[in-house]
Design a protein around this motif. Structure first.
Motif, PDB file in Angstrom:
ATOM      1  N   ASN A 248       2.334   9.867  -0.688  1.00 27.48           N
ATOM      2  CA  ASN A 248       2.521   9.827   0.766  1.00 27.48           C
ATOM      3  C   ASN A 248       2.199  11.154   1.437  1.00 27.48           C
ATOM      4  O   ASN A 248       2.024  11.204   2.653  1.00 27.48           O
ATOM      5  CB  ASN A 248       3.961   9.427   1.100  1.00 27.48           C
TER       6      ASN A 248
ATOM      7  N   ALA B 115       7.983   4.442   1.307  1.00 29.88           N
ATOM      8  CA  ALA B 115       8.590   5.751   1.551  1.00 29.88           C
ATOM      9  C   ALA B 115      10.099   5.641   1.732  1.00 29.88           C
ATOM     10  O   ALA B 115      10.860   6.452   1.189  1.00 29.88           O
ATOM     11  CB  ALA B 115       7.949   6.394   2.779  1.00 29.88           C
TER      12      ALA B 115
ATOM     13  N   LEU C 214       5.519   8.971  -5.869  1.00 28.64           N
ATOM     14  CA  LEU C 214       5.362   8.308  -4.569  1.00 28.64           C
ATOM     15  C   LEU C 214       5.363   9.325  -3.430  1.00 28.64           C
ATOM     16  O   LEU C 214       4.640   9.166  -2.438  1.00 28.64           O
ATOM     17  CB  LEU C 214       6.484   7.294  -4.365  1.00 28.64           C
ATOM     18  N   LEU C 215       6.180  10.377  -3.556  1.00 29.46           N
ATOM     19  CA  LEU C 215       6.199  11.416  -2.527  1.00 29.46           C
ATOM     20  C   LEU C 215       4.844  12.112  -2.433  1.00 29.46           C
ATOM     21  O   LEU C 215       4.354  12.413  -1.342  1.00 29.46           O
ATOM     22  CB  LEU C 215       7.297  12.442  -2.831  1.00 29.46           C
TER      23      LEU C 215
ATOM     24  N   ARG D  86       0.846  -1.180   0.000  1.00 30.30           N
ATOM     25  CA  ARG D  86       0.000   0.000   0.000  1.00 30.30           C
ATOM     26  C   ARG D  86       0.890   1.241   0.000  1.00 30.30           C
ATOM     27  O   ARG D  86       2.039   1.184   0.468  1.00 30.30           O
ATOM     28  CB  ARG D  86      -0.914   0.007   1.229  1.00 30.30           C
ATOM     29  N   PRO D  87       0.390   2.363  -0.514  1.00 31.25           N
ATOM     30  CA  PRO D  87       1.216   3.577  -0.572  1.00 31.25           C
ATOM     31  C   PRO D  87       1.753   4.030   0.780  1.00 31.25           C
ATOM     32  O   PRO D  87       2.818   4.639   0.853  1.00 31.25           O
ATOM     33  CB  PRO D  87       0.251   4.623  -1.158  1.00 31.25           C
ATOM     34  N   ASP D  88       1.018   3.742   1.872  1.00 28.38           N
ATOM     35  CA  ASP D  88       1.453   4.195   3.185  1.00 28.38           C
ATOM     36  C   ASP D  88       2.348   3.181   3.900  1.00 28.38           C
ATOM     37  O   ASP D  88       2.711   3.386   5.069  1.00 28.38           O
ATOM     38  CB  ASP D  88       0.245   4.518   4.065  1.00 28.38           C
ATOM     39  N   ASP D  89       2.730   2.093   3.227  1.00 26.20           N
ATOM     40  CA  ASP D  89       3.660   1.142   3.824  1.00 26.20           C
ATOM     41  C   ASP D  89       5.032   1.797   4.010  1.00 26.20           C
ATOM     42  O   ASP D  89       5.525   2.477   3.101  1.00 26.20           O
ATOM     43  CB  ASP D  89       3.815  -0.096   2.938  1.00 26.20           C
ATOM     44  N   PRO D  90       5.683   1.603   5.160  1.00 26.41           N
ATOM     45  CA  PRO D  90       6.994   2.232   5.398  1.00 26.41           C
ATOM     46  C   PRO D  90       8.033   1.881   4.342  1.00 26.41           C
ATOM     47  O   PRO D  90       8.888   2.702   4.011  1.00 26.41           O
ATOM     48  CB  PRO D  90       7.398   1.686   6.776  1.00 26.41           C
TER      49      PRO D  90
ATOM     50  N   SER E 152      -4.129  13.667  -4.222  1.00 26.25           N
ATOM     51  CA  SER E 152      -2.935  12.836  -4.350  1.00 26.25           C
ATOM     52  C   SER E 152      -3.204  11.565  -5.155  1.00 26.25           C
ATOM     53  O   SER E 152      -2.378  11.163  -5.982  1.00 26.25           O
ATOM     54  CB  SER E 152      -2.388  12.475  -2.970  1.00 26.25           C
TER      55      SER E 152
ATOM     56  N   ALA F 297      -0.493  12.853   1.002  1.00 22.85           N
ATOM     57  CA  ALA F 297      -1.926  12.823   1.336  1.00 22.85           C
ATOM     58  C   ALA F 297      -2.607  14.166   1.103  1.00 22.85           C
ATOM     59  O   ALA F 297      -3.425  14.603   1.914  1.00 22.85           O
ATOM     60  CB  ALA F 297      -2.132  12.358   2.773  1.00 22.85           C
TER      61      ALA F 297
END
Length: 422
Positions: free
Chosen positions: A348, A58, A344-345, A51-55, A354, A350
């Motif tokens: 993340n 980032a 990707l930035l 998922r996009p918010d997976d550490p 986005s 949000a």
């Protein structure tokens, strides 16, 4: 995480085994990683449901972009820019902002994005990547000035586009004046770290107290890069501008360090780039592609066949660049790794739009990778016939041979341009 590592290792081995074939054909290792990511993603097999918010997303994006900007900066020291700045200067000084502006116009009027988001996507898609034009850049029959133009442009425009991405991202997020001021300080601090740290490290090496052994020479630039990264994180300076400035500083002040790090650094950056492409592909799903809509697909195509060609055509008016060379430069503006990470930035960050921005960026990059990586060999063959090479290129080669012969004379040889027999 273990499954992702296993898939990456397997695809990397396959890419290495196919690398020789890829250099001779339209096959692209970048497409291989993008396709592999798409297959293992949540929308197809679900083998690696990222998922996009997976550490990991980032962190990998941050490290990969830092490494790429650091190595890109090392390719373009000030001496390189001064020696042949005219054509790359047109591409960067005119072509980059024009590409940004035309892409933003398309995003606003075709895709329907508000102006802040349209300008942001224009900045994200403005940089180019030389990886997908490798057959063109690496072909000795292609005029050297065209290869130099594409190399320098793609090496510099990642860093030049970054401030625009950061500023437009802040505007799209609704930052007030105080935040914009803090943003300016963050950018300035990043540049300062990128200049001061390498300069001080290289000065220390030249003192009597220190000396770097040949075995550790390549690690000198690695240590500088890691120190810049750590200081940037500790002080909240902009990591990416720090990386780009550090690379340029090393290339300018430490030619020996630059040469020793070049191959090693490019391999590190390449591994991180391919890993980021795999993750990027895993975030693209059939549902995402279905949500784009016809206007999104039209935008993606126009961003490739209109924005870059029009910008380069305007930039190189009365430049003396040949028609065939200009056509190649107009087409080879592939959207590559920097745009992947900038997308990707944004995801993340949000901001309200986005997801829509990421969808448009993802489709444009995917189409660009498929189109440019499969046409570089074809366009490179335009220059295979020596009769089609511009007259200046033949003159340049004669001058090069004359200089080469002069360098090979014996100390007592003053008989004009006669070469010394081996």
């Amino acid at each position: 995480m273990t499954t992702l590592l296993l898939v990456f290792a397997a695809v990397l081995l396959l890419a290495v085994l196919l690398s020789s074939l890829a250099h001779r054909t339209i096959l692209s290792t970048a497409v291989l990683f993008l396709a592999a990511g798409f297959v293992i993603g949540d929308g197809v097999t679900g083998l690696v449901p990222l998922r996009p918010d997976d550490p990991v997303v980032a962190t990998l994006a941050e490290l990969a972009l830092f490494a790429v900007l650091f190595t890109d900066g090392m390719r373009v020291g000030w001496a390189d820019l001064r020696s042949a700045w005219r054509l790359p200067g047109r591409a960067l000084g005119w072509g980059l902002p024009l590409t940004l502006a035309i892409t933003a116009l398309l995003a606003h009027y075709v895709a329907g994005l508000p102006w802040p988001e349209a300008l942001l996507i224009g900045a994200i898609l403005a940089p180019t990547d030389p990886v997908f034009a490798a057959a063109l850049v690496g072909n000795d029959r292609v005029p050297p000035r065209l290869r130099h133009l594409l190399n320098v442009e793609s090496g510099v425009n990642d860093g030049l586009a970054l401030p625009f991405v950061v500023v437009f991202l802040a505007i799209a997020a609704g930052s007030d004046d105080l935040h914009v001021t803090e943003l300016g300080l963050e950018l300035a601090l990043g540049i300062a770290i990128g200049i001061v740290v390498p300069w001080a490290a290289l000065r220390l090496e030249r003192t009597r107290l220190f000396a770097v052994s040949a075995q550790y020479e390549a690690l000198n630039a690695v240590a500088i890069g890691l120190l810049v990264l750590a200081l940037g994180k500790a002080t909240h300076g902009n990591l990416f501008l720090a990386a780009f400035a550090a690379g340029i500083t090393v290339a300018t002040c430490g030619e020996r360090q630059r040469e020793s790090f070049e191959h090693f650094g490019e391999l590190i950056a390449e591994i991180l780039k391919l890993a980021a492409l795999l993750v990027f592909g895993a975030l693209i799903s059939p549902a995402l592609l279905g949500d784009i809509g016809w206007n999104g697909w039209v935008f993606a195509v126009l961003a490739l066949v209109a924005a870059r060609p029009i910008a380069i055509w305007i930039s190189f008016l009365r430049s003396g660049l040949g028609t065939r060379e200009q056509a190649a430069a107009m087409w080879f503006g592939p959207k590559g790794f920097a745009s992947v990470v900038y997308g990707l930035l944004v995801l993340n960050a949000a901001i309200p739009a986005s997801d829509e921005i990421f969808h448009l960026v993802a489709v444009t990059i995917a189409v660009s990778i498929l189109a440019h990586s499969s046409t570089d060999i074809v366009v490179a063959r335009w220059f295979d016939d020596e009769r089609e090479v511009p007259a200046w290129y033949g003159t340049a080669r004669k001058v090069h041979r004359r200089i080469h012969r002069t360098d090979r004379r014996t100390p007592g040889d003053d008989a004009g341009d006669q070469p010394v027999k081996p």
